[in-house]
Scaffold this motif. Sequence first.
Motif, PDB file in Angstrom:
ATOM      1  N   ALA A  43       0.825  -1.210   0.000  1.00  0.00           N
ATOM      2  CA  ALA A  43       0.000   0.000   0.000  1.00  0.00           C
ATOM      3  C   ALA A  43       0.861   1.263   0.000  1.00  0.00           C
ATOM      4  CB  ALA A  43      -0.941  -0.003   1.199  1.00  0.00           C
ATOM      5  N   LEU A  44       2.083   1.175   0.515  1.00  0.00           N
ATOM      6  CA  LEU A  44       2.982   2.332   0.474  1.00  0.00           C
ATOM      7  C   LEU A  44       3.341   2.699  -0.962  1.00  0.00           C
ATOM      8  CD1 LEU A  44       5.493   1.432   3.340  1.00  0.00           C
ATOM      9  CD2 LEU A  44       3.750   3.236   3.384  1.00  0.00           C
ATOM     10  N   GLY A  45       3.391   1.705  -1.845  1.00  0.00           N
ATOM     11  CA  GLY A  45       3.746   1.935  -3.235  1.00  0.00           C
ATOM     12  C   GLY A  45       5.220   2.245  -3.446  1.00  0.00           C
ATOM     13  N   TRP A  46       6.053   1.819  -2.521  1.00  0.00           N
ATOM     14  CA  TRP A  46       7.484   2.101  -2.607  1.00  0.00           C
ATOM     15  C   TRP A  46       8.197   1.067  -3.457  1.00  0.00           C
ATOM     16  CZ3 TRP A  46       9.273   3.196   3.118  1.00  0.00           C
ATOM     17  CH2 TRP A  46       8.638   4.355   3.577  1.00  0.00           C
ATOM     18  N   THR A  47       9.178   1.519  -4.219  1.00  0.00           N
ATOM     19  CA  THR A  47      10.106   0.622  -4.890  1.00  0.00           C
ATOM     20  C   THR A  47      11.502   0.989  -4.410  1.00  0.00           C
ATOM     21  OG1 THR A  47      10.270   2.099  -6.795  1.00  0.00           O
ATOM     22  CG2 THR A  47       8.685   0.302  -6.952  1.00  0.00           C
ATOM     23  N   ALA A  48      12.248  -0.021  -4.040  1.00  0.00           N
ATOM     24  CA  ALA A  48      13.596   0.213  -3.520  1.00  0.00           C
ATOM     25  C   ALA A  48      14.599  -0.564  -4.355  1.00  0.00           C
ATOM     26  CB  ALA A  48      13.677  -0.230  -2.057  1.00  0.00           C
ATOM     27  N   LYS A  49      15.706   0.083  -4.659  1.00  0.00           N
ATOM     28  CA  LYS A  49      16.796  -0.622  -5.317  1.00  0.00           C
ATOM     29  C   LYS A  49      18.106  -0.072  -4.772  1.00  0.00           C
ATOM     30  CE  LYS A  49      16.974   2.094  -9.577  1.00  0.00           C
ATOM     31  NZ  LYS A  49      16.975   2.016 -11.024  1.00  0.00           N
ATOM     32  N   SER A  50      19.124  -0.905  -4.859  1.00  0.00           N
ATOM     33  CA  SER A  50      20.411  -0.546  -4.291  1.00  0.00           C
ATOM     34  C   SER A  50      21.519  -1.001  -5.226  1.00  0.00           C
ATOM     35  CB  SER A  50      20.549  -1.213  -2.919  1.00  0.00           C
ATOM     36  OG  SER A  50      21.720  -0.789  -2.278  1.00  0.00           O
ATOM     37  N   TRP A  51      22.612  -0.232  -5.240  1.00  0.00           N
ATOM     38  CA  TRP A  51      23.751  -0.580  -6.085  1.00  0.00           C
ATOM     39  C   TRP A  51      25.026  -0.020  -5.466  1.00  0.00           C
ATOM     40  CZ3 TRP A  51      20.129   3.075  -7.123  1.00  0.00           C
ATOM     41  CH2 TRP A  51      20.567   4.382  -7.329  1.00  0.00           C
ATOM     42  N   ILE A  52      26.141  -0.553  -5.959  1.00  0.00           N
ATOM     43  CA  ILE A  52      27.476  -0.127  -5.530  1.00  0.00           C
ATOM     44  C   ILE A  52      28.143   0.613  -6.682  1.00  0.00           C
ATOM     45  CG2 ILE A  52      29.806  -0.993  -5.050  1.00  0.00           C
ATOM     46  CD1 ILE A  52      28.266  -1.357  -2.653  1.00  0.00           C
ATOM     47  N   SER A  53      28.803   1.701  -6.349  1.00  0.00           N
ATOM     48  CA  SER A  53      29.593   2.427  -7.341  1.00  0.00           C
ATOM     49  C   SER A  53      30.703   3.172  -6.606  1.00  0.00           C
ATOM     50  CB  SER A  53      28.702   3.408  -8.115  1.00  0.00           C
ATOM     51  OG  SER A  53      29.469   4.094  -9.085  1.00  0.00           O
TER      52      SER A  53
END
Length: 133
Positions: A43-53
């Motif tokens: 219901a929050l509608g959040w999308t999370a992604k993570s990466w290294i750089s």
Amino acid sequence: FSVIISVNLALAFNAVHTFPGLEVKNSYVASQHFQARRTEQEALGWTAKSWISDGKLYLSILAENQPVAPEIESAIFGSATSVELDQTPDFRIINGLFVADVGKAPGNWNLRLKARADDGTLFDQRIVVGGHQ
């Protein structure tokens, strides 16, 4: 045969020694609330992604394509197969992204994130960390 047995024992010991363990103490009790927590998070509608750089861990949390900056209750950056190299990133917000300095070895890495929305909903995700973004 002794070489084969020795190698098998060494591999078995390392597999058991590096296994991070249980996710929850009682899976039956955890399963009773799973669907309700999942529905609240969706219901929050959040999308999370993570990466290294460049030695930095980036975390993007979006709602309707807009950055969200929830309170991060806990974040553990670690290997998917071992807890020995786990790190607790010290995130700061830069241009709508959470950024933290981390060390990383080759392999499959995850970010185990618990963030609290303004309405009190707990966003509890395991995010596979990608390479350069």
